[in-house]
Design a protein around this motif. Structure first.
Motif, PDB file in Angstrom:
ATOM      1  N   SER A  46      44.956  47.222  13.071  1.00 46.04           N
ATOM      2  CA  SER A  46      45.426  45.805  12.939  1.00 46.04           C
ATOM      3  C   SER A  46      45.153  45.075  14.366  1.00 46.04           C
ATOM      4  O   SER A  46      45.349  45.815  15.323  1.00 46.04           O
ATOM      5  N   LYS A  47      45.054  43.864  14.529  1.00 51.03           N
ATOM      6  CA  LYS A  47      45.059  42.957  15.670  1.00 51.03           C
ATOM      7  C   LYS A  47      46.327  43.233  16.350  1.00 51.03           C
ATOM      8  O   LYS A  47      46.075  43.386  17.746  1.00 51.03           O
ATOM      9  N   GLU A  48      47.424  43.240  15.905  1.00 51.20           N
ATOM     10  CA  GLU A  48      48.608  43.501  16.580  1.00 51.20           C
ATOM     11  C   GLU A  48      48.635  44.644  17.216  1.00 51.20           C
ATOM     12  O   GLU A  48      49.099  44.862  18.401  1.00 51.20           O
ATOM     13  N   GLU A  49      48.428  45.915  16.509  1.00 50.14           N
ATOM     14  CA  GLU A  49      48.183  47.244  17.024  1.00 50.14           C
ATOM     15  C   GLU A  49      47.109  47.323  18.469  1.00 50.14           C
ATOM     16  O   GLU A  49      47.595  47.842  19.331  1.00 50.14           O
ATOM     17  N   ILE A  50      46.197  46.602  18.072  1.00 49.76           N
ATOM     18  CA  ILE A  50      44.907  46.719  18.957  1.00 49.76           C
ATOM     19  C   ILE A  50      45.621  45.806  20.269  1.00 49.76           C
ATOM     20  O   ILE A  50      45.370  46.727  21.450  1.00 49.76           O
ATOM     21  N   SER A  51      46.153  44.952  20.262  1.00 49.80           N
ATOM     22  CA  SER A  51      46.840  44.092  21.478  1.00 49.80           C
ATOM     23  C   SER A  51      47.930  45.212  22.322  1.00 49.80           C
ATOM     24  O   SER A  51      47.866  45.280  23.185  1.00 49.80           O
ATOM     25  N   LYS A  52      48.759  45.724  21.399  1.00 53.21           N
ATOM     26  CA  LYS A  52      49.506  46.851  21.926  1.00 53.21           C
ATOM     27  C   LYS A  52      49.022  47.782  22.527  1.00 53.21           C
ATOM     28  O   LYS A  52      49.573  48.246  23.794  1.00 53.21           O
ATOM     29  N   ARG A  53      48.097  48.441  22.181  1.00 48.63           N
ATOM     30  CA  ARG A  53      47.168  49.479  22.721  1.00 48.63           C
ATOM     31  C   ARG A  53      46.549  49.002  24.088  1.00 48.63           C
ATOM     32  O   ARG A  53      46.770  49.792  25.032  1.00 48.63           O
ATOM     33  N   LEU A  54      46.144  48.062  23.990  1.00 46.90           N
ATOM     34  CA  LEU A  54      45.275  47.603  25.139  1.00 46.90           C
ATOM     35  C   LEU A  54      46.426  47.328  26.416  1.00 46.90           C
ATOM     36  O   LEU A  54      46.287  47.317  27.778  1.00 46.90           O
ATOM     37  N   ALA A  55      47.485  46.339  25.767  1.00 46.85           N
ATOM     38  CA  ALA A  55      48.628  46.222  26.795  1.00 46.85           C
ATOM     39  C   ALA A  55      49.222  47.464  27.632  1.00 46.85           C
ATOM     40  O   ALA A  55      49.537  47.381  28.740  1.00 46.85           O
ATOM     41  N   ARG A  56      49.571  48.615  26.584  1.00 51.47           N
ATOM     42  CA  ARG A  56      50.203  49.596  26.983  1.00 51.47           C
ATOM     43  C   ARG A  56      49.189  50.231  28.076  1.00 51.47           C
ATOM     44  O   ARG A  56      49.922  50.932  29.053  1.00 51.47           O
ATOM     45  N   ALA A  57      48.032  50.360  27.937  1.00 51.74           N
ATOM     46  CA  ALA A  57      47.234  51.020  28.881  1.00 51.74           C
ATOM     47  C   ALA A  57      47.074  50.331  30.285  1.00 51.74           C
ATOM     48  O   ALA A  57      47.338  51.043  31.178  1.00 51.74           O
ATOM     49  N   ASN A  58      47.134  49.019  30.134  1.00 54.22           N
ATOM     50  CA  ASN A  58      47.311  48.255  31.562  1.00 54.22           C
ATOM     51  C   ASN A  58      48.608  48.391  32.019  1.00 54.22           C
ATOM     52  O   ASN A  58      48.560  48.560  33.487  1.00 54.22           O
ATOM     53  N   LEU A  59      49.366  48.509  31.250  1.00 57.23           N
ATOM     54  CA  LEU A  59      50.979  48.613  31.893  1.00 57.23           C
ATOM     55  C   LEU A  59      51.011  49.962  32.574  1.00 57.23           C
ATOM     56  O   LEU A  59      51.713  50.322  33.348  1.00 57.23           O
ATOM     57  N   ALA A  60      50.634  51.219  31.753  1.00 59.67           N
ATOM     58  CA  ALA A  60      50.655  52.416  32.431  1.00 59.67           C
ATOM     59  C   ALA A  60      49.884  52.658  33.677  1.00 59.67           C
ATOM     60  O   ALA A  60      50.328  53.208  34.259  1.00 59.67           O
ATOM     61  N   PHE A  61      48.865  51.902  33.639  1.00 58.39           N
ATOM     62  CA  PHE A  61      47.752  52.099  34.721  1.00 58.39           C
ATOM     63  C   PHE A  61      47.648  50.857  35.341  1.00 58.39           C
ATOM     64  O   PHE A  61      46.384  50.398  35.175  1.00 58.39           O
ATOM     65  N   PRO A  62      48.340  49.984  36.251  1.00 57.70           N
ATOM     66  CA  PRO A  62      48.128  48.684  36.505  1.00 57.70           C
ATOM     67  C   PRO A  62      47.016  48.571  37.381  1.00 57.70           C
ATOM     68  O   PRO A  62      46.383  47.743  37.694  1.00 57.70           O
ATOM     69  N   ASP A  63      46.587  49.718  38.146  1.00 58.12           N
ATOM     70  CA  ASP A  63      45.482  49.702  39.063  1.00 58.12           C
ATOM     71  C   ASP A  63      44.204  50.179  38.681  1.00 58.12           C
ATOM     72  O   ASP A  63      43.077  50.154  39.226  1.00 58.12           O
ATOM     73  N   ALA A  64      44.309  50.327  37.131  1.00 61.75           N
ATOM     74  CA  ALA A  64      42.747  50.883  36.636  1.00 61.75           C
ATOM     75  C   ALA A  64      42.035  49.641  36.439  1.00 61.75           C
ATOM     76  O   ALA A  64      40.701  49.984  36.238  1.00 61.75           O
ATOM     77  N   PHE A  65      42.351  48.425  36.194  1.00 61.90           N
ATOM     78  CA  PHE A  65      41.713  47.352  35.932  1.00 61.90           C
ATOM     79  C   PHE A  65      40.897  46.890  36.969  1.00 61.90           C
ATOM     80  O   PHE A  65      41.027  46.718  38.171  1.00 61.90           O
ATOM     81  N   VAL A  66      39.452  47.031  36.805  1.00 63.06           N
ATOM     82  CA  VAL A  66      38.347  46.633  37.600  1.00 63.06           C
ATOM     83  C   VAL A  66      37.771  45.244  37.114  1.00 63.06           C
ATOM     84  O   VAL A  66      37.247  44.835  36.075  1.00 63.06           O
ATOM     85  N   SER A  67      37.742  44.128  38.385  1.00 62.01           N
ATOM     86  CA  SER A  67      37.161  42.888  37.944  1.00 62.01           C
ATOM     87  C   SER A  67      36.161  42.264  38.735  1.00 62.01           C
ATOM     88  O   SER A  67      36.147  42.961  39.964  1.00 62.01           O
ATOM     89  N   ASN A  68      35.629  41.243  38.360  1.00 61.42           N
ATOM     90  CA  ASN A  68      34.563  40.666  39.484  1.00 61.42           C
ATOM     91  C   ASN A  68      33.585  41.550  39.738  1.00 61.42           C
ATOM     92  O   ASN A  68      32.954  41.533  41.011  1.00 61.42           O
ATOM     93  N   TYR A  69      32.896  42.198  38.644  1.00 63.81           N
ATOM     94  CA  TYR A  69      31.709  43.274  39.028  1.00 63.81           C
ATOM     95  C   TYR A  69      30.740  42.397  38.140  1.00 63.81           C
ATOM     96  O   TYR A  69      29.765  43.142  38.284  1.00 63.81           O
ATOM     97  N   SER A  70      30.674  41.431  37.237  1.00 57.20           N
ATOM     98  CA  SER A  70      29.538  41.096  36.632  1.00 57.20           C
ATOM     99  C   SER A  70      28.299  40.431  37.327  1.00 57.20           C
ATOM    100  O   SER A  70      27.319  40.709  36.887  1.00 57.20           O
ATOM    101  N   GLY A  71      28.693  40.110  38.679  1.00 54.13           N
ATOM    102  CA  GLY A  71      27.543  39.855  39.251  1.00 54.13           C
ATOM    103  C   GLY A  71      26.234  40.971  39.692  1.00 54.13           C
ATOM    104  O   GLY A  71      25.330  40.830  40.167  1.00 54.13           O
ATOM    105  N   LEU A  72      26.941  42.225  39.633  1.00 56.79           N
ATOM    106  CA  LEU A  72      26.154  43.590  39.901  1.00 56.79           C
ATOM    107  C   LEU A  72      25.497  43.863  38.784  1.00 56.79           C
ATOM    108  O   LEU A  72      24.439  44.627  39.032  1.00 56.79           O
ATOM    109  N   ILE A  73      25.910  43.513  37.586  1.00 54.19           N
ATOM    110  CA  ILE A  73      25.031  43.837  36.205  1.00 54.19           C
ATOM    111  C   ILE A  73      23.541  43.730  36.266  1.00 54.19           C
ATOM    112  O   ILE A  73      22.714  44.608  35.980  1.00 54.19           O
ATOM    113  N   THR A  74      23.145  42.297  36.602  1.00 53.50           N
ATOM    114  CA  THR A  74      21.677  42.036  36.529  1.00 53.50           C
ATOM    115  C   THR A  74      20.782  42.811  37.462  1.00 53.50           C
ATOM    116  O   THR A  74      19.689  42.926  36.962  1.00 53.50           O
TER     117      THR A  74
END
Length: 103
Positions: A46-74
């Protein structure tokens, strides 16, 4: 970290357990979470469960999220072009780590 190791529950739980005990540091991106959400939706989560799982992962590992990388993809080439975001995020993280002061 790619979606194929986050979605299978057994693999994800094992990797998250290792990360919890500081055996490695997980890293993921918005692309990874978008793919993970799409797989869960296809599997009937369910959408609700999906949101919970994503939020829990980020809450458990707050330093895991990498951003600002899209310029390197091309500039990247891989056999599966859909995996370039994984390599771009990893390269950015390596560059960031090399800029940290040595204590």
């Amino acid at each position: 970290m790619d979606t194929n190791v986050i979605y299978p529950i057994e693999i994800r739980d094992l990797l998250f357990w290792f990360a919890h005990y500081d055996l490695y540091t997980p890293k993921w991106s918005e692309h990874i979470f978008d793919e993970w959400a799409a797989v869960m939706k296809r599997k009937g989560v369910s959408k609700e469960e999906i949101s919970k799982r994503l939020a829990r992962a980020n809450l458990a590992f707050p330093d895991a999220f990498v951003s600002n990388y899209s310029g390197l993809i091309t500039g990247l080439e891989l056999p599966d072009k859909n995996d370039c975001h994984v390599l771009a995020a990893q390269q950015l993280r390596q560059m960031q780590m090399s800029l940290l002061p040595i204590i």
